[in-house]
Design a protein around this motif. Structure first.
Motif, PDB file in Angstrom:
ATOM      1  N   ASP A 110      74.889  46.013 -14.708  1.00 11.79           N
ATOM      2  CA  ASP A 110      74.153  44.784 -15.011  1.00 11.79           C
ATOM      3  C   ASP A 110      74.940  43.873 -15.958  1.00 11.79           C
ATOM      4  O   ASP A 110      74.362  43.188 -16.795  1.00 11.79           O
ATOM      5  CB  ASP A 110      72.766  45.073 -15.584  1.00 11.79           C
ATOM      6  CG  ASP A 110      71.802  43.898 -15.426  1.00 11.79           C
ATOM      7  OD1 ASP A 110      72.175  42.901 -14.766  1.00 11.79           O
ATOM      8  OD2 ASP A 110      70.697  43.960 -15.980  1.00 11.79           O
TER       9      ASP A 110
ATOM     10  N   HIS B 130      76.757  40.327 -12.536  1.00 13.93           N
ATOM     11  CA  HIS B 130      76.617  38.877 -12.380  1.00 13.93           C
ATOM     12  C   HIS B 130      77.941  38.251 -12.783  1.00 13.93           C
ATOM     13  O   HIS B 130      78.223  38.105 -13.968  1.00 13.93           O
ATOM     14  CB  HIS B 130      75.484  38.358 -13.280  1.00 13.93           C
ATOM     15  CG  HIS B 130      74.174  39.062 -13.057  1.00 13.93           C
ATOM     16  ND1 HIS B 130      73.270  38.655 -12.118  1.00 13.93           N
ATOM     17  CD2 HIS B 130      73.641  40.156 -13.636  1.00 13.93           C
ATOM     18  CE1 HIS B 130      72.214  39.466 -12.125  1.00 13.93           C
ATOM     19  NE2 HIS B 130      72.416  40.388 -13.044  1.00 13.93           N
TER      20      HIS B 130
ATOM     21  N   HIS C 198      75.585  46.449  -9.576  1.00 16.44           N
ATOM     22  CA  HIS C 198      74.712  45.392 -10.098  1.00 16.44           C
ATOM     23  C   HIS C 198      75.409  44.648 -11.225  1.00 16.44           C
ATOM     24  O   HIS C 198      75.511  45.139 -12.350  1.00 16.44           O
ATOM     25  CB  HIS C 198      73.386  45.994 -10.609  1.00 16.44           C
ATOM     26  CG  HIS C 198      72.397  44.952 -11.034  1.00 16.44           C
ATOM     27  ND1 HIS C 198      71.105  44.931 -10.543  1.00 16.44           N
ATOM     28  CD2 HIS C 198      72.481  43.920 -11.891  1.00 16.44           C
ATOM     29  CE1 HIS C 198      70.454  43.904 -11.084  1.00 16.44           C
ATOM     30  NE2 HIS C 198      71.274  43.282 -11.914  1.00 16.44           N
TER      31      HIS C 198
ATOM     32  N   LYS D 146      68.145  39.103  -3.479  1.00 17.29           N
ATOM     33  CA  LYS D 146      67.718  39.798  -4.694  1.00 17.29           C
ATOM     34  C   LYS D 146      66.537  39.050  -5.293  1.00 17.29           C
ATOM     35  O   LYS D 146      66.626  37.859  -5.556  1.00 17.29           O
ATOM     36  CB  LYS D 146      68.888  39.856  -5.673  1.00 17.29           C
ATOM     37  CG  LYS D 146      68.702  40.776  -6.864  1.00 17.29           C
ATOM     38  CD  LYS D 146      67.850  40.205  -7.967  1.00 17.29           C
ATOM     39  CE  LYS D 146      67.841  41.035  -9.209  1.00 17.29           C
ATOM     40  NZ  LYS D 146      68.490  40.385 -10.323  1.00 17.29           N
TER      41      LYS D 146
ATOM     42  N   HIS E 113      67.392  48.643 -11.104  1.00 16.68           N
ATOM     43  CA  HIS E 113      67.001  49.177 -12.407  1.00 16.68           C
ATOM     44  C   HIS E 113      66.113  50.417 -12.275  1.00 16.68           C
ATOM     45  O   HIS E 113      66.457  51.453 -12.810  1.00 16.68           O
ATOM     46  CB  HIS E 113      66.348  48.135 -13.322  1.00 16.68           C
ATOM     47  CG  HIS E 113      67.121  46.849 -13.393  1.00 16.68           C
ATOM     48  ND1 HIS E 113      68.466  46.826 -13.697  1.00 16.68           N
ATOM     49  CD2 HIS E 113      66.774  45.562 -13.157  1.00 16.68           C
ATOM     50  CE1 HIS E 113      68.902  45.564 -13.659  1.00 16.68           C
ATOM     51  NE2 HIS E 113      67.895  44.783 -13.327  1.00 16.68           N
TER      52      HIS E 113
END
Ligand SMILES: [Zn+2]
Length: 565
Positions: A462, A96, A94, A315, A399
């Motif tokens: 994340d 970005h 996970h 997502k 999460h």
């Protein structure tokens, strides 16, 4: 690494013309061979080995003892890594990439201990910016400040009276604007006044006496300001992606599941893949019910020929984040009676997108932080899957941070993968108990409970919410302590993983979560030669040293994509 460098320089690692003994697997003559003190394969049939061989296509042809492999390929030049340890390439389940790139290019406010420190960092950062451009930053966290309260526009206006400032909170869910940024947003065509008593759906403009104070919680509220921020041009986006990719391979990542990719982002990733500029594998997930998802439904799942890029999933968001009290809880926040957070959209509307994804054959994953958020996702998954929960759908929850203890077995029952981020636990542990109280901590960041219930785990970070460095994730998963070793014994220590389990979560677990376990995640014949060379053995060092492992080199498709100096 003395031996590696000359080896690489001599013909780009490719050993030419080594004759192949008859009858040995692999038809190409350019098999390469690596030996090391230890190779952890994450393959249960041979967990530890001394050598790997791979072919010119970057596929592993053998894993075994150094003697056997040398005997099989006597002509192959051997890369002898001596005391080093090799592990399968680390995959962040996970992250970005564009966010990481832009955060590397914007003001870094992470760890700032006060509002004043935020302003000081911004002033230093803005000095190098062209006159009049927006001052963008990210990473502030009011929980680290003495007063532990949301900041206001006025805190920024003194230093930036007429230059717009827009700062993302550490969780990315809330933003902080100065007065000039709010003025520009309000002046846009069709803009609704930021003051008043209305709220955008599923999010919140923080106000005092109906006047916006400068903090915007949730996507709908943030968008009111973000509409005014000039678009990043192509050159800037390209620069951001390049920086993110370089940062990722330098910490041992060979793969990333990018959670929220637009059509434009995918086009950029695709161009990088075409041009041979994608040093790692990207499993892209379409950003909600947007243009990329529409393309998947119209044209089918996307896979790049080179094997380093694909988009097979969507997502979505079920709720917000815990720090800004946007995560949806079943009962009220323990430190904010009357507030139990927000669902990002009506359950019906959410279930409708899940249903469409199912019909298009698109893998579904959903951000869910609060126990109500998680339950609403499990309910929707159960409803849409119906009798087909055991159909190898690979649906996931991102999460799974605060989960009602009764809901943990439902992950197993519905075969839902828990995609969890160990460093979120150690970043949040100072205040998570304030938000949810003792009782609800039983299902908080509960990766051990998940695993014990038979749930498959995929681990990640994340990034850029947390550092992209998977060593910090391994450390947090095993110790449940901060970088200073606090608290002694770890926070909610019953949830600790072993180093082997944590490593599996960042390798085979992540690979499974993107349906790529037939290609990556383990070191076994037939799979891709994606691996990381470490100076120390992560399964031998004390847990406290896991965040200090030395990444010597990172390899994808049998080629070095990163080499330490
Ligand atoms: Zn995220």
């Amino acid at each position: 690494m003395r031996r590696l460098l000359p080896f690489l320089l001599a013909g780009g690692l490719l050993v030419q013309g080594c004759a192949q003994p008859e009858g040995v697997a692999g038809e190409s003559g350019d098999v390469r061979l690596l030996t090391a003190a230890r190779i952890h394969t994450s393959d249960p049939s041979r967990p530890v080995a001394e050598a790997i061989a791979w072919d010119g296509e970057g596929r592993i042809v053998a894993v075994g003892s150094a003697d056997d492999l040398r005997a099989s390929w006597p002509q192959a030049e051997v890369l002898d890594l001596e005391g080093a340890t090799v592990v399968p390439g680390l995959i962040d389940s996970h992250g970005h990439l564009m966010g990481l790139g832009f955060s590397l290019m914007s003001a870094d406010l992470a760890g700032a201990a006060s509002r004043d420190e935020v302003v000081e960092r911004l002033q230093a950062y803005a000095r190098d910016l062209p006159e009049g451009t927006w001052v963008l930053g990210r990473g502030w966290d009011q929980n680290l400040w003495p007063e532990r309260e949301f900041p206001t526009a006025a805190d920024l206006d003194g230093a930036f009276p007429d230059r717009p400032v827009w700062l993302a909170r550490v969780d990315g869910h809330a933003g902080w604007a100065n007065s000039e940024a709010m003025r520009r947003a309000a002046a846009l065509d069709g803009a609704r006044a930021l003051d008043g008593d209305w709220q955008p759906e599923g999010s919140r403009i923080v106000r005092e006496d109906d006047v916006a104070t400068g903090v915007f919680v949730g996507g709908g509220a943030r968008a009111l300001i973000e509409r005014a921020v000039p678009e990043q041009d192509d050159a800037l986006r390209e620069q951001a992606l390049e920086r993110a990719l370089a940062a990722a391979v330098a910490v041992g990542l060979t793969g990333v599941h990018d959670m929220g990719v637009s059509r434009a982002d995918l086009a950029l990733f695709r161009r990088f893949a075409d041009e041979g500029r994608l040093p790692l594998r990207v499993a892209a997930y379409a950003a909600g019910d947007g243009d990329a998802f529409a393309d998947l439904c119209a044209n089918g799942l996307y896979t790049h020929d080179g094997g380093r890029l694909w988009m097979h999933g969507i997502k979505m968001y079920a709720d917000g984040a815990l720090g800004s009290r946007g995560a949806a809880l079943i009962e009220d926040y323990s430190d904010d009676p009357g507030n139990h957070g927000l669902l990002a959209q009506e359950p019906e509307a959410y279930a409708d997108v899940v249903r469409r994804a199912r019909e298009c054959g698109v893998q579904v994953t959903t951000h869910a932080i609060g126990d109500r958020g998680n339950r609403s996702v499990l309910d929707a998954y159960a409803q849409v899957l119906g009798e087909e929960a055991d159909s190898d759908h690979r649906w996931r929850i991102e999460h799974a941070q605060i989960v009602a203890v009764d809901d943990i077995p439902r992950f197993f029952g519905l075969d839902v993968i828990a995609s969890m981020q160990p460093t979120h636990a150690t970043s949040d542990m100072g205040w998570a108990g304030d938000r949810v109280g003792e009782e609800r901590l039983a299902g908080a960041y509960a990766w051990r409970s998940m695993m014990d219930a038979g749930v498959r785990l995929a681990l990640g970070s994340d990034f850029p919410v947390e550092s992209a460095d998977p060593r910090l994730g391994l450390y947090a998963a095993v110790t449940r302590q901060d970088a200073d070793g606090q608290p002694p014994g770890g926070w909610l220590p019953g949830q600790r993983l072993t180093a082997a389990e944590a490593l599996r979560g960042f390798t085979a677990g992540s690979a499974y979560a993107a349906r790529s376990e037939g290609e990556i995640g383990r070191l076994a014949p037939g799979l891709r030669a994606d691996f990381v060379v470490l100076a120390e053995d992560p399964l031998q060092v004390p847990a406290a040293a896991l965040d200090e492992l030395t990444v010597l080199s990172t390899w994808v498709d049998g080629e070095a994509v990163y080499l330490a100096d």
